[in-house]
Design a protein around this motif. Structure first.
Motif, PDB file in Angstrom:
ATOM      1  N   THR A 163      -9.047   2.815   2.946  1.00  0.00           N
ATOM      2  CA  THR A 163      -9.089   3.223   1.617  1.00  0.00           C
ATOM      3  C   THR A 163      -9.668   3.526   0.460  1.00  0.00           C
ATOM      4  O   THR A 163      -9.571   4.376  -0.525  1.00  0.00           O
ATOM      5  N   TRP A 166      -7.537  -3.089   8.651  1.00  0.00           N
ATOM      6  CA  TRP A 166      -7.693  -2.258   8.340  1.00  0.00           C
ATOM      7  C   TRP A 166      -8.843  -2.096   9.516  1.00  0.00           C
ATOM      8  O   TRP A 166      -9.765  -2.798   9.836  1.00  0.00           O
ATOM      9  N   THR A 213     -14.920  -1.521   1.349  1.00  0.00           N
ATOM     10  CA  THR A 213     -13.266  -1.439   1.560  1.00  0.00           C
ATOM     11  C   THR A 213     -13.727  -0.681   2.607  1.00  0.00           C
ATOM     12  O   THR A 213     -14.629  -0.268   3.499  1.00  0.00           O
ATOM     13  N   SER A 214     -12.646  -0.246   2.989  1.00  0.00           N
ATOM     14  CA  SER A 214     -12.240   0.739   4.737  1.00  0.00           C
ATOM     15  C   SER A 214     -12.334   1.779   4.192  1.00  0.00           C
ATOM     16  O   SER A 214     -12.249   2.463   3.792  1.00  0.00           O
ATOM     17  N   GLN A 226     -14.874  -2.705   7.085  1.00  0.00           N
ATOM     18  CA  GLN A 226     -15.505  -2.472   5.565  1.00  0.00           C
ATOM     19  C   GLN A 226     -16.692  -2.334   5.193  1.00  0.00           C
ATOM     20  O   GLN A 226     -17.418  -3.715   5.597  1.00  0.00           O
ATOM     21  N   TYR A 238       0.941  -0.966  -0.061  1.00  0.00           N
ATOM     22  CA  TYR A 238      -0.142   0.030   0.369  1.00  0.00           C
ATOM     23  C   TYR A 238       0.561   1.065  -0.529  1.00  0.00           C
ATOM     24  O   TYR A 238       1.676   0.995   0.370  1.00  0.00           O
ATOM     25  N   TYR A 265     -10.878  -7.307  -3.671  1.00  0.00           N
ATOM     26  CA  TYR A 265      -9.337  -7.636  -3.471  1.00  0.00           C
ATOM     27  C   TYR A 265      -9.175  -9.356  -2.330  1.00  0.00           C
ATOM     28  O   TYR A 265      -8.210  -9.275  -2.243  1.00  0.00           O
ATOM     29  N   THR A 283      -5.793  -1.743  -4.615  1.00  0.00           N
ATOM     30  CA  THR A 283      -6.290  -0.205  -4.326  1.00  0.00           C
ATOM     31  C   THR A 283      -5.287   1.434  -5.210  1.00  0.00           C
ATOM     32  O   THR A 283      -6.407   1.404  -5.590  1.00  0.00           O
ATOM     33  N   ARG A 312     -15.741  -4.558  -7.129  1.00  0.00           N
ATOM     34  CA  ARG A 312     -14.651  -4.154  -7.260  1.00  0.00           C
ATOM     35  C   ARG A 312     -14.504  -5.689  -6.203  1.00  0.00           C
ATOM     36  O   ARG A 312     -14.835  -5.578  -5.092  1.00  0.00           O
ATOM     37  N   PRO A 354     -10.272  -7.156   8.293  1.00  0.00           N
ATOM     38  CA  PRO A 354      -8.782  -7.694   7.307  1.00  0.00           C
ATOM     39  C   PRO A 354      -7.749  -7.547   8.083  1.00  0.00           C
ATOM     40  O   PRO A 354      -7.451  -6.335   7.797  1.00  0.00           O
TER      41      PRO A 354
HETATM   42  N1  PCA Z   1      -8.166  -1.968   1.926  1.00  0.00           N
HETATM   43  C1  PCA Z   1      -7.667  -2.464   1.536  1.00  0.00           C
HETATM   44  C2  PCA Z   1      -8.223  -4.065   2.117  1.00  0.00           C
HETATM   45  C3  PCA Z   1      -8.767  -3.934   2.690  1.00  0.00           C
HETATM   46  C4  PCA Z   1      -9.042  -2.085   2.714  1.00  0.00           C
HETATM   47  O1  PCA Z   1      -9.901  -1.998   3.597  1.00  0.00           O
HETATM   48  C5  PCA Z   1      -7.865  -2.958  -0.301  1.00  0.00           C
HETATM   49  O2  PCA Z   1      -9.309  -1.760  -0.109  1.00  0.00           O
HETATM   50  O3  PCA Z   1      -7.878  -3.574  -0.923  1.00  0.00           O
END
Ligand code: PCA
Length: 327
Positions: free
Chosen positions: A209, A143, A205-206, A146, A33, A168, A188, A166, A230
């Motif tokens: 992100t 993270w 996602t979080s 979600q 990341y 991951y 990402t 999407r 996660p």
């Molecule tokens: N961000 C990463 C993994 C989980 C998260 O919150 C992503 O979106 O790929």
């Protein structure tokens, strides 16, 4: 040319060399990341701590954003010793063993307290499966929860029917399928382009992100499902670890324990701060409707059953230990 001068020079060099400490060990560390992400910042702090505790004897150079190895290659790079240490999303390894995906089952553990208990219950088996591959776990950090990002409000999963979604990891692929959406794996760094070109229309996602990819540029609604947390984990090649001096090994392990505590604290603080940033940038922040919550809970139950089936006895023991620890 004076022989005498030469020998005295050689002697002078030799005494300088003797005064120098042993050559410093430098470890390249691939991470997936970007630099603005709190996981990367935590890893940078970890590297600093190791350098300080070893008086520069062990220097870790962080190569963020998949710049040394792309995310899907990091774990194997560390296993093969191409890099001694690296970071990866734990659930990326779920195709090797279901235990690595236990933190990505929706609603099995959806708060920090639950995530911590799930980690305590699952850590020994995660460590064992890594050890089988010559890898040692250093630390893992979650993270934030979600949540859904979309262009229109999602009142029920029917609103995502046929939408490209999407993913991951394998769990987000399965979730998309169970919601009637069509999953596409996207890193990402590629999220903004994937939305801009219409490859995907929604994601889970979080808030971290969401902010690092500037989700407000391509989505309007954030639905706060906080479905699971996660983890990223930092792993080291066990051979490389064994090659360190005892002092260096201890310094590394101590810094890792510190990074785990600091990382969980950073993650907890992220959730509210980054949701606020989404709002400030014009995103509509919504609680999930009763219908959506209900549907997602059912999908979570289905995915828990599927996980248990795949993970067998050793997986069932982990889930039992986790559930007992909740009481
Ligand atoms: N961000 C990463 C993994 C989980 C998260 O919150 C992503 O979106 O790929």
């Amino acid at each position: 040319m004076s022989f005498l001068r030469n020998t005295s020079l050689t002697a002078a060099f030799a005494s300088v060399a003797l005064a120098l400490p042993a050559l410093a060990e430098t470890w390249d560390m691939p991470t997936p990341y970007g630099d603005a992400v709190f996981h990367t910042q935590n890893v940078q702090e970890f590297a600093k701590d190791v350098s300080a505790a070893t008086d520069g004897g062990l220097e870790i150079t962080v190569h963020s954003a998949g710049s040394l190895f792309a995310h899907p290659e990091i774990k194997d790079a560390v296993r093969r010793g191409l890099a001694p240490i690296g970071e990866t999303l734990m659930s990326r390894l779920a195709n090797e063993n279901p235990i690595f995906g236990i933190d990505s089952v929706p609603f099995l553990a959806s708060s920090y307290d639950e995530a911590e208990k799930l980690w305590q219950a699952s850590r020994p088996l995660v460590e064992q499966k890594l050890a089988d591959q010559g890898l040692t776990l250093l630390f893992a950090v979650p993270w934030p929860g979600q949540s859904l990002y979309s262009q229109e409000p999602i009142n029920s999963t029917a609103d995502l029917k046929g939408a490209s979604f999407r993913a991951y990891n394998t769990a987000t692929e399965r979730l998309a399928q169970l919601m009637g959406a069509v999953p596409t794996q996207i890193e990402t760094g590629d999220i903004p382009t994937a939305f801009a070109t219409g490859r995907v229309a929604a994601m889970i996602t979080s808030p971290s992100t969401g902010v690092s990819s500037q989700a407000w540029d391509f989505t309007k609604v954030y639905t706060d499902t906080q479905a699971w947390l996660p983890k990223n984990m930092v792993i080291v090649n066990t051979g490389a670890l064994d090659g360190l001096s005892e002092d260096q090994r201890k310094a590394l392990m101590d810094a890792a324990a510190k990074a785990e505590t600091r990382g969980w604290e950073m993650s907890r603080a992220e959730t509210d701060a980054k949701v606020a940033t989404l709002k400030e940038n014009g995103m509509q922040v919504m609680e999930p409707s009763a219908k959506l919550s209900d549907e997602l809970t059912k999908i979570g139950d289905t995915m828990t059953q599927e996980w248990l089936k795949e993970a067998g006895d050793e997986g069932a023991k982990v889930v039992d230990a986790y559930r007992n620890s909740l009481n």
